[in-house]
Design an enzyme around this catalytic site. Structure first.
Site, PDB file in Angstrom:
ATOM      1  N   SER A  25     -16.317  -9.865 -79.395  1.00  0.00           N
ATOM      2  CA  SER A  25     -16.733 -11.159 -78.810  1.00  0.00           C
ATOM      3  C   SER A  25     -17.545 -10.901 -77.551  1.00  0.00           C
ATOM      4  O   SER A  25     -17.409  -9.857 -76.908  1.00  0.00           O
ATOM      5  CB  SER A  25     -15.507 -11.994 -78.427  1.00  0.00           C
ATOM      6  OG  SER A  25     -14.967 -11.529 -77.205  1.00  0.00           O
ATOM      7  N   ASP A  26     -18.397 -11.856 -77.175  1.00  0.00           N
ATOM      8  CA  ASP A  26     -19.003 -11.775 -75.858  1.00  0.00           C
ATOM      9  C   ASP A  26     -17.866 -11.949 -74.835  1.00  0.00           C
ATOM     10  O   ASP A  26     -16.791 -12.460 -75.160  1.00  0.00           O
ATOM     11  CB  ASP A  26     -20.103 -12.825 -75.671  1.00  0.00           C
ATOM     12  CG  ASP A  26     -21.038 -12.435 -74.517  1.00  0.00           C
ATOM     13  OD1 ASP A  26     -20.678 -11.534 -73.720  1.00  0.00           O
ATOM     14  OD2 ASP A  26     -22.131 -13.017 -74.415  1.00  0.00           O
ATOM     15  N   TRP A  27     -18.131 -11.542 -73.615  1.00  0.00           N
ATOM     16  CA  TRP A  27     -17.057 -11.459 -72.603  1.00  0.00           C
ATOM     17  C   TRP A  27     -16.500 -12.844 -72.262  1.00  0.00           C
ATOM     18  O   TRP A  27     -17.167 -13.651 -71.618  1.00  0.00           O
ATOM     19  CB  TRP A  27     -17.599 -10.723 -71.377  1.00  0.00           C
ATOM     20  CG  TRP A  27     -17.339  -9.240 -71.401  1.00  0.00           C
ATOM     21  CD1 TRP A  27     -16.795  -8.504 -70.383  1.00  0.00           C
ATOM     22  CD2 TRP A  27     -17.560  -8.304 -72.467  1.00  0.00           C
ATOM     23  NE1 TRP A  27     -16.664  -7.176 -70.769  1.00  0.00           N
ATOM     24  CE2 TRP A  27     -17.121  -7.027 -72.030  1.00  0.00           C
ATOM     25  CE3 TRP A  27     -18.063  -8.399 -73.768  1.00  0.00           C
ATOM     26  CZ2 TRP A  27     -17.183  -5.878 -72.834  1.00  0.00           C
ATOM     27  CZ3 TRP A  27     -18.127  -7.261 -74.565  1.00  0.00           C
ATOM     28  CH2 TRP A  27     -17.695  -6.028 -74.095  1.00  0.00           C
TER      29      TRP A  27
END
Ligand code: BGC
Length: 821
Positions: free
Chosen positions: A236-238
């Site tokens: 996932s993106d942060w």
């Protein structure tokens, strides 16, 4: 490859051999940059790091916004600039250098490249993205990924998918029809995945058609893994994961950065409740374990094998790439190349203090940076007779600086004034979209005064994305250098002097004015839902269909040479033609193939790029060039049958060196996989590409029904951006937003750079707090925070306090279960 690499077989540890809580715990990171280690199971953590144009290896706790210190590394040109080379082979060489530096610094997965489509020129991260065209972006990305992975380091193309605006970046919903999704927004990812087989991919923050990317079954299970055969790990993106149980179910392996152990407990509960099966959990956890195995032989402490010579070599690679990316936009009366021994006055703050990269997570601690002024001074065949700062970098009107610049010119009487102007650090950043497409007025005013001196003016234009250039006709030459990395200034001088013949071509259209952009009335969207009403009529697809004049077309770039195209022939496998350098100097051009179905019943733009090739030619040399057709050339996604098809019939082929200059044209009959289709008249304005005037009914015809739009009804949820609290009835919530906004504005004024922290928090939904705080905030505590935003202060506060203690004790217990201590 630099250093040694002994890859062992993958799948050493099997997810099914782990306990439920152990495998569930693998689905979240353990720190800002690490996956979770299970020591007693011989599962080490692997280290991830940004980024796309240089390694940002942080030590200590780290941050994902490019704020804290990181180890020195080579800063290469950003993707938006590399794209102007149209050279996947050069992207590969850059990838090899990046991969080697990553290994050297102990990074096992490098978080890049960024391959989102440039839907609108104002998107703050356009400098990190290659192009407005999926073929070009996909092939460059494939080159970079292959290069990185050849060094034993995983690449992580991002942000999958349809991530086009920074405002509300963690809380927005991209509503896009299936054909546009497949043909425009996913194709670059498809090419990168199929050609280069990245070990990982990063899902985006946003939702796509109402479902968060990290739990989007259609994107991840059906398309990425099912159709494209991706066998790596979805990260996932942060702070971008939402419901970990859903993510586990659809096969998204890892949420980052550190959600804490509440996520693991949720997954276990999900298995018990039947929301995710143990087999699905095994598959997701196995993706993490496979990545551990694939990267096991690169060491988190760094191999430390790069020598000073290697670093110098990488600086030279950065310079070579930058040379190929500089785009000559204008060159009247042969102002360039500069004449031998020319007397120059250099004007512009950016000439003395280089602007060479963007702000945000991609920001590299460059170990050396060259600047234009010193690089020009170092030339023995040029005389720099004066320098003036010319303008205030932060945009303040400074009559004194302008006066000084004009005086310097008038008193030194140079042959040429080199004016270095462009966008400043605040304009292009993660977390922030530009509010207009102009360069700061203070710089334009200064340029006008320089023009009035009557001297020859050469503009060196610095910007990571397209800008309006109303001044074009007033100056003699414009060399667009993008954000060209730490060696960019040297490369600029190579081109200005003619040591190198410019060969860069624009990877995005430069419209005359922002209002011409097809979605200019609809960007960035402040509410949750962003309706991609324009379909795939983005960039040159729109301008070429509507015949709208542009400042510089897609694919455009001048040279000190001139080229001629001739002898086009077509067969079933591709096109062949001849390119001739009709000048006395060696040079390179970028040959481009565009297609259009002549009488199609399938909606399409007037031009679609389907192949390209850089051609290097000696003076007066001719070369035969072949561009082969491939799976992407004639296909379209047939929504009725949910499959790729080729419509039979006559296709027009166009060959030239930009979308508006295609001297070679031919018609080619394609057999196809389906009969010519009848037109769907319900698409109305789309048929002329008139996307600014499509009606709701026409969009619905394209979308296949009414989009499901969000109506918050005054109640704030865990997934509403904090910025939306400005209209909350709770004074506390409003205070938080006002405070952050003020802080951001003040910091921007003080430092000249965006305050990424405040911007991040404003664009973030409360849900993300539970995903980024290493277990300090639990999902239940987020419910309390949301209560406060909904004016239930006491209920929310007591909930937070009670849950804080429950969470801390549950975390202790879970930690014991996974560490066996
Ligand atoms: C960015 C990603 C980046 C990550 C880690 C996020 O905010 O969107 O592109 O890789 O942070 O720094």
């Amino acid at each position: 490859m630099q250093g040694s690499l002994h890859r062992e077989g993958i799948n050493m540890v099997k997810a099914e051999d782990l306990t439920l809580i152990e495998k569930a715990s693998l689905l979240s990171g353990q720190s800002e940059w690490e996956s979770r280690e299970l020591k007693h199971r011989n599962v080490p953590a692997f280290v991830m790091s940004d980024g796309p144009n240089g390694v940002r290896r942080q030590t200590g706790s780290g941050d994902h916004l490019g704020l804290g210190e990181s180890k020195p590394a080579t800063c290469f040109p950003t993707a938006g600039t590399v794209a102007n080379s149209w050279d996947p082979q050069e992207a590969r060489v850059m990838g090899e250098a990046l991969g080697a530096e990553a290994r050297d610094l102990g990074v096992q997965v490098l978080l890049g490249p960024g391959i989102n489509m440039k839907r609108n020129p104002l998107c703050g991260r356009n400098f990190e993205y290659y192009s407005e065209d999926p073929q070009l972006a996909g092939r460059l990305a494939a080159g970079l990924i292959e290069g990185i992975q050849s060094q034993g380091v995983g690449a992580c193309p991002k942000h999958f998918a349809v991530n086009s605006q920074e405002l509300r970046r963690q809380a927005s919903n991209s509503i896009v029809d299936e054909r546009t999704l497949r043909e425009y927004y996913l194709t670059a990812f498809e090419i990168a995945v199929k050609e280069a087989k990245p070990w990982t991919i990063m899902s985006s923050y946003n939702m796509v058609n109402g479902v968060y990317a990290h739990e989007n079954e259609h994107l991840i299970t059906e398309i990425l893994k099912g159709e494209w055969g991706f066998d790596g790990l979805v990260i996932s993106d942060w702070g971008g994961s939402n419901d970990i149980v859903e993510s586990a179910r659809v096969g998204a392996g890892l949420e980052m950065p550190a959600a804490g152990l509440a996520s693991a407990r949720q997954v276990v509960q999900g298995v018990k409740d039947g929301r995710v099966t143990e087999a699905e959990l095994n598959a997701s956890a196995q993706d993490v374990l496979n990545t551990v195995e694939r990267t096991r032989n690169t060491h988190p402490t760094g191999d430390g094998f790069l020598t000073e010579d290697d670093k110098i070599r990488n600086h030279e690679i950065a310079r070579r790439i930058a040379r190929k990316t500089a785009v000559l936009l204008r060159n009247e009366k042969n102002a360039l190349p500069l004449k031998k021994n020319a007397k120059l006055v250099v004007v512009g703050d950016m000439a003395a203090t280089a602007r060479y990269q963007g702000s945000g997570s991609s920001k590299v601690n460059a170990y050396r940076v060259d600047n234009l002024l010193d690089s020009l001074k170092a030339r023995e065949d040029l005389q720099v007779v004066g320098y003036a700062q010319g303008y205030d970098r932060q945009g303040a009107e400074r009559a004194d600086l302008v006066k000084e610049a004009v005086n310097t010119v008038n008193t030194t009487n140079p042959d040429v004034v080199v004016a270095c102007i462009g966008l400043d650090e605040r304009s292009e950043s993660e977390g922030l979209d530009r509010s207009h497409m102009r360069i700061p007025q203070a710089q334009l005013d200064m340029l006008a005064e320089l023009v009035d001196t009557g001297k020859q003016i050469v503009v060196v234009l610095v910007a990571g994305s397209a800008v309006e250039v109303d001044f074009a006709d007033d100056v003699d030459a414009i060399l667009y250098v993008g954000l060209s990395g730490q060696a960019g200034a040297l490369a600029t001088v190579d081109v200005l002097t003619g040591d190198v013949n410019p060969s860069g071509h624009l990877a995005e259209t430069w419209p005359v004015r922002y209002e011409d952009v097809p979605n200019s009335g609809n960007f960035p969207v402040e509410e949750r839902d962003s309706v991609y009403r324009e379909g795939s009529f983005v960039g040159y697809r729109y301008y070429s269909t509507r015949n709208i004049p542009v400042r510089y077309p897609f694919g455009y770039g001048l040279s000190y040479s001139t080229f001629e195209y001739s002898a086009l022939s077509v067969d079933d496998e591709g096109v062949t033609f001849t390119v001739t350098n009709t000048s006395d100097v060696l040079g390179a051009d970028v040959a481009q193939l565009y297609v259009h179905a002549a009488h199609s019943g399938v909606l399409r733009a007037a031009r679609e790029l389907k192949g390209f090739q850089r051609v290097e030619l000696d003076a007066h040399e001719s070369k035969q060039v072949r561009i082969a057709f491939d799976d992407y050339t004639f296909r379209h996604f047939d929504v009725d049958s949910q499959s790729w098809q080729v419509e039979a019939g006559a296709w027009e082929l166009f060959v030239g060196n930009n979308v508006n200059n295609t001297p070679l044209q031919a018609t080619h009959v394609v057999q196809g996989t389906m009969e010519p289709q009848p037109r769907n008249e319900a698409l109305g304005h789309y048929w002329d590409g008139d996307v600014k005037n499509v009606t709701d009914a026409e969009f619905e015809a394209l979308y296949g029904g009414k989009p499901d739009l969000y109506d918050p009804q005054g109640v704030f949820g865990a997934n509403d951006a904090l910025s939306s609290w400005s209209s909350s009835r709770s004074a506390v919530a409003r205070f938080v937003v006002n405070h952050l906004t003020k802080q951001s504005d003040k910091a921007m004024e003080r430092t000249g750079s965006p305050d990424l922290n405040s911007l991040f928090v404003l664009n973030m939904p409360p849900r993300a707090m539970a995903k980024m705080t290493a277990g300090a905030v639990s999902p239940e505590m987020v419910d309390g925070i949301v209560d406060i935003a909904n004016k239930h202060f006491w209920r929310g506060t007591s909930h937070i306090i009670a849950e804080y203690f429950c969470n801390a004790s549950a975390n202790k217990k879970t930690l014991k279960e996974i560490t066996h201590d």
